[in-house]
Enzyme design. Structure first.
Site, PDB file in Angstrom:
ATOM      1  CG  HIS A 254      -2.848  -4.137   3.075  1.00 56.63           C
ATOM      2  ND1 HIS A 254      -2.471  -3.191   3.993  1.00 56.63           N
ATOM      3  CD2 HIS A 254      -2.440  -3.670   1.871  1.00 56.63           C
ATOM      4  CE1 HIS A 254      -1.843  -2.207   3.382  1.00 56.63           C
ATOM      5  NE2 HIS A 254      -1.812  -2.475   2.089  1.00 56.63           N
ATOM      6  CG  ASP A 256      -3.193  -1.294  -1.192  1.00 53.94           C
ATOM      7  OD1 ASP A 256      -2.418  -0.743  -0.398  1.00 53.94           O
ATOM      8  OD2 ASP A 256      -3.048  -2.462  -1.586  1.00 53.94           O
ATOM      9  CG  ASP A 366       1.811  -2.290   1.486  1.00 56.64           C
ATOM     10  OD1 ASP A 366       2.906  -2.811   1.230  1.00 56.64           O
ATOM     11  OD2 ASP A 366       0.989  -1.969   0.616  1.00 56.64           O
ATOM     12  CG  HIS A 570       0.363   2.543   1.571  1.00 57.81           C
ATOM     13  ND1 HIS A 570      -0.422   2.190   2.639  1.00 57.81           N
ATOM     14  CD2 HIS A 570       0.320   1.507   0.722  1.00 57.81           C
ATOM     15  CE1 HIS A 570      -0.912   0.974   2.433  1.00 57.81           C
ATOM     16  NE2 HIS A 570      -0.477   0.537   1.272  1.00 57.81           N
TER      17      HIS A 570
END
Ligand SMILES: [Zn+2]
Length: 1011
Positions: A254, A256, A366, A570
């Site tokens: 994951h 970001d 997320d 996000h």
């Protein structure tokens, strides 16, 4: 039998820690070290390899915050190691054990081939078994960003002192048998600890480990590790029962797209991770890795073509699997309807064009809550499945399902899975696997769950230790059955085994991170303005193109859309990134707005033709001041509507336009808002509107993310004003009247204009705030004399209703809500719309009404001032536009939302233009008009039903049409359509694609714009 369990378990722990693990690398020799500190921003690889390196040593400090240091390591494999596996061990001095949040490195061969990432959990690189060795490491000194307040989040304030110290640089022999023994023990001990004390399996494992230690010679592990493994083999061979829970483990990282690092560092993080993963795949053919976010693959393609080539090979082999079907893992609360549709169309199109892969699973592990518009958009993009685990973070209610059908506002359902492992960074540890089984809410009805495993955020994804655990838990008694699979295989099997699934209807509200609707107000404003400018640029460019006046700016619009989509990631749009990210976002939005403004203006001028008349263009889906929706007309002199007036009376200043009568008192508060059409006072008795309120705002956990319910316990009303004065007519548009209110408080100032315009049943409020508060929440309140059970909030392509009361813990937890352009509260026969141009956070509450009944207060959230991760969040000047529209029903609220965000634009020209697209039902809204992404010149029109009811409309296009089809979001035909009587179910989105007829007298071919 005596109970010696504690003694045996302690013995096992110590032996593994102090003897087995150190013996994995029994022989080492030091490597020679040289380094070069890169001045400023990162340089291309070739430059780093050829840099003037200086001698360096283990123990040397390196790395100013955000700097890059290149290391060169050289050595010679000792001749006596011949035939043994050799690794380099490099510890950059990461400073903590968690990957992704401190220094990171990427290892290169001398020819510049990237080999593997270095992280706190990955220090080792495979080396040739003999002769000289040489490799480079590009080391990024990303600082550890931890609260409560740090200045490291921006190079401008981070200082220059080195953050790290090189800890180790060795060549080492890898004893593979000892490594395997260490992994056997790791898996068995981890499993043992999860088993109940009265389970015979637990004791069986403990005794096997004990026997293994008995045969292990602590002074010669290399010689005895194989015998120890033989003692463990029987317990590792006991198979899981047929009904064991099945875990589909999906390799993942994951990452970001920006957060505690800037966008440019994510470019390197994804390259390190992808390089790491493809190299791990060479040694582990069983690994399947899912990578979401088309943007990240686009970065690899642009910046690291050599890594991209390797990724393409693995994609072709179906081992590196593009997933998610979105441009980024976006926030889904705040992106507008068309933008969320484009997250899918740009994301999926990238995967199709680059890899020929149609992703079918939407992957948002997320993001901070999920819009009820998503199920329809997921299906319209051609996807079928949805995944998140974030709702496990909710702090009040436990979500009842892990596998279910999620139903959106239009009734579309999408198969949804929340991995019960409750993480997207699993290590496949025994504890995590056991938690997934115990936590799984569908037990007895379904048997499968998904586990994403691998380090994210630059931690490089899966490790060989995780893969070794997966091998051993494939069929192991006491453990769920773990197999490495693609998400597609999981979803297909999970859907098939569970036909009578529960249904969850409406939004997936995250009971956490409610501050993200408000933090970093400039980023929010930039997003909202950009979305509306994209609408203008596309509509007018498409119109000018189909009339043959201009070429359609495909490349510019694609680039600008993708920039806006990226910033909906996000941690950017929600305001939870470091100062650097938000400073850059502000600069980027300014550039985007300038470019889009120029594109739209060029098209408007082309449409208006040369001339000196004032031509007003209306991009709104509703007529404005006599200009038709999506059309342009010569601006007319003001009609005979009643002008607004401002007069001073005992109670304060009175604004009146014949439709509304507003009283602003000496405190600058609205003590009366009289709807003269309905002859009804709108302000709650004894209360006043336009009330700014301050609350202390120090949440318990995540400053930029959270606002905790207790913030409401303390409020300061800003009910004194420095000035309340009538604005001179010369400062206003013709016929308008306004009051200016100025307040200073603490270190800040609010300046407001409260305006009535002729013929408009709305009070407009323009608020400028010069904000210098810390950890303080600023709200603007309107207590209204309506008894609302529910509030309606605009979301993408429709609206959601939420209770205004707090009967249940689910209702009470929604004490802060997200809405797009409008919120509506009402009772049968009367309601009020509250529109805004830049904000998303709201709260709606009910109060006891003097004299009986209840009133309803709607508050806009204007500003917060959290200090982590950006210590200066929201300091400085902000501008807000809001409107209160009494007497509005939901259809009127829809119009108010567009009115607050779209303005008439006037250019000098010769002529107006008839709308390119017209509909004859006001509940059917034209959301986008553009040319097709395949650059065929086809016209694409997206419409939706906005009121929540059924509608039938004719869709008319003002240029000759050859054929029309309905399409999905990717503009792929899905069926024939008759545009004379198109029907819509509540909140239905429909996309039409018109191929245009050759204009009369032309020699054939398309009218314009086509390539
Ligand atoms: Zn994230």
């Amino acid at each position: 039998m005596h109970d010696d369990r504690r003694v045996v378990e302690s013995r096992i722990d110590r032996t593994i820690r102090e003897r087995v693990k150190p013996a994995v690398h029994p022989l080492t020799v030091p490597l020679a070290v040289e380094s070069w500190t890169c001045p400023g921003e990162p340089v291309p690889v070739a430059e780093g390899l050829a840099a003037p390196y200086q001698p360096a040593a283990v123990g040397d400090p390196w790395g100013a915050p955000w700097g890059t240091t290149w290391f060169r390591f050289t050595g010679e494999v000792p001749a006596e190691w011949a035939g043994r596996a050799v690794e380099a061990i490099v510890d950059l001095g990461f400073g903590l054990d968690q990957p992704g949040f401190s220094a990171e490195g990427l290892v290169y061969r001398p020819d510049g081939t990237p080999v593997k990432g270095l992280h706190p959990r990955s220090h080792r690189v495979r080396m040739p078994g003999s002769g000289p060795v040489s490799f480079h490491v590009e080391a990024a000194a990303n600082p550890l960003i931890i609260g409560p307040v740090t200045m490291l989040g921006d190079p401008a304030t981070a200082g220059a002192a080195p953050l790290y110290r090189l800890v180790r640089a060795d060549l080492a022999v890898l004893d593979e048998t000892v490594y395997d023994l260490a992994t056997d023990l790791d898996v068995l001990v981890d499993l043992m600890r999860q088993l109940p004390m009265d389970s015979s399996r637990r004791w069986e494992i403990m005794r096997a480990c004990e026997r293994a230690l008995d045969v292990l010679d602590l002074f010669d592990l290399g010689a005895t590790a194989a015998a120890a493994r033989d003692e463990l083999a029987p317990v590792l061979a006991v198979r899981a029962p047929d009904n064991a829970h099945r875990i589909y483990a999906v390799g993942h990282a994951h990452i970001d797209s920006a957060w505690l690092w800037p966008l440019r560092e994510t470019v390197r993080k994804v390259a390190r991770t992808a390089a790491n993963v493809v190299s791990l795949m060479d040694d582990h053919p069983e690994l399947i890795f899912g990578m979401s976010q088309a943007q990240q693959l686009a970065w690899i393609k642009e910046h690291r073509p050599e890594v991209y080539e390797r990724v393409r090979e693995k994609v072709a082999a179906k081992r590196f699997v593009p997933i998610g079907g979105m441009w980024v893992e976006a926030d889904t609360n705040m992106p507008g309807g068309e933008a969320l549709a484009r997250q899918f169309s740009h994301g999926k199109r990238f995967f199709l064009d680059e890899f020929g892969v149609e992703t079918e699973e939407v992957w948002l592990p997320d993001s901070f809550g999920y819009s009820a518009a998503l199920p329809q958009l997921v299906r319209l993009s051609g996807s079928r499945w949805f995944l998140t685990q974030k709702l496990s973070w909710s702090t009040t209610n436990r979500f009842p399902h892990h596998t279910f059908d999620w139903e959106g506002i239009d009734g579309t359902r999408v198969f949804t899975h929340f991995p019960p492992v409750d993480t997207y960074n699993s290590e496949l540890s025994g504890a995590e696997l056991a938690h997934a089984v115990a936590n799984f809410a569908e037990k007895g009805r379904a048997t499968r769950s998904l586990v994403p495993f691998g380090w994210g955020d630059g931690g490089g994804g899966p490790t060989r230790e995780m893969l070794a655990r997966a091998v051993r838990t494939k069929d192991l008694a006491g453990s769920p059955r773990v197999t490495i699979e693609s998400p597609r295989d999981f979803f297909a099997a999970a859907e098939a085994e569970y036909p009578d699934r529960p249904v969850w209807s409406g939004e997936l509200y995250l009971e956490f991170h409610r501050g993200t609707y408000t933090s970093q107000a400039r980023t929010k404003a930039g997003n909202r303005r950009s979305e509306h400018l994209l609408r203008e640029a596309e509509l007018w460019s498409a119109h000018a193109a189909v009339l043959g006046l201009l070429d359609y700016p495909y490349d510019d619009l694609e680039r600008l859309w993708r920039t806006v989509l990226l910033h909906q990631f996000h941690d950017i749009l929600p305001g939870s990134s470091i100062a650097w990210v938000h400073r850059e976002a502000q600069e980027t939005y300014a550039r985007v707005e300038t470019e889009l403004g120029a594109i739209a203006d060029r098209a408007r001028r082309a449409l208006a033709g040369p001339g000196d008349a004032e031509i007003a263009f209306n991009v709104s889906p509703y007529p404005v001041d006599g200009v038709p929706a999506l059309g342009a007309e010569a601006a007319t002199a003001s009609d005979n509507r009643e002008e607004a007036t401002a007069t001073t009376s005992i109670g304060g200043i009175v604004l009146d336009n014949g439709l509304l009568r507003v009283v602003v008192d000496a405190r600058g508060l609205v003590t009366s808002l009289l709807d003269r059409t309905a002859d009804r006072e709108v302000i709650a008795p004894g209360a006043a509107g336009n009330l700014a309120q301050l609350h202390p705002d120090l949440p318990n956990r995540w400053d930029a993310w959270d606002v905790d319910a207790f913030y409401r316990n303390t409020a300061t009303d800003l009910d004194t004003a420095d000035a309340v004065e009538v604005v001179r007519p010369g400062e206003l548009d013709e016929g308008a009247a306004a009051v200016r209110v100025v307040r200073t408080f603490r270190s800040s100032t609010i300046t407001q204009l409260l305006t009535l315009r002729p013929g408009r049943r709305r009070l407009e409020i323009d608020t400028e705030v010069d904000w210098h508060e810390r950890e303080t929440f600023l709200k603007l309140a309107f207590p209204l004399d309506v008894a609302a059970d529910m509030s309606s909030s605009e979301i993408q392509f429709g609206h959601v209703k939420r209770p205004a009361h707090t009967n249940t813990s689910w209702d009470a937890a929604r004490f802060e809500i997200c809405a797009h352009r409008w919120v509506h509260v009402g009772e049968p026969g009367y309601g009020v719309a509250l529109a805004n141009a830049t904000t998303y956070g709201h709260d709606v509450s009910r109060q006891r009404r003097p004299g009986g009944g209840t009133t309803t207060t709607v508050r806009w959230s204007l500003l917060r001032a959290p200090r982590f991760p950006d210590p200066e969040t929201d300091q400085g000047r902000h501008a807000f536009h809001h409107a209160v529209a009494p007497g509005a029903d939901v259809p009127a609220a829809v119009r108010e939302g567009y009115a607050a965000n779209l303005r008439l634009r006037t250019v000098q020209g010769a002529r107006g233009v008839a709308p390119l697209v017209e509909v004859d039902h006001p509940g059917v809204v034209v959301e986008a008009v553009k040319l097709a992404e395949d650059r065929s010149g086809d016209l694409v029109v997206r419409l939706y039903e906005a009121w929540g009811g059924r509608a039938r409309t004719k869709v008319r296009v003002s240029v000759p049409v050859a054929t029309v089809v309905e399409t999905d979001l990717l503009e792929r035909p899905t069926g024939e359509i008759r545009t004379e009587g198109m029907t819509f179910r509540p909140f239905q989105i429909r996309t039409l694609r018109f191929s245009l007829a050759a204009p009369e007298g032309s020699g054939g071919g398309r009218p314009t714009g086509a390539r």
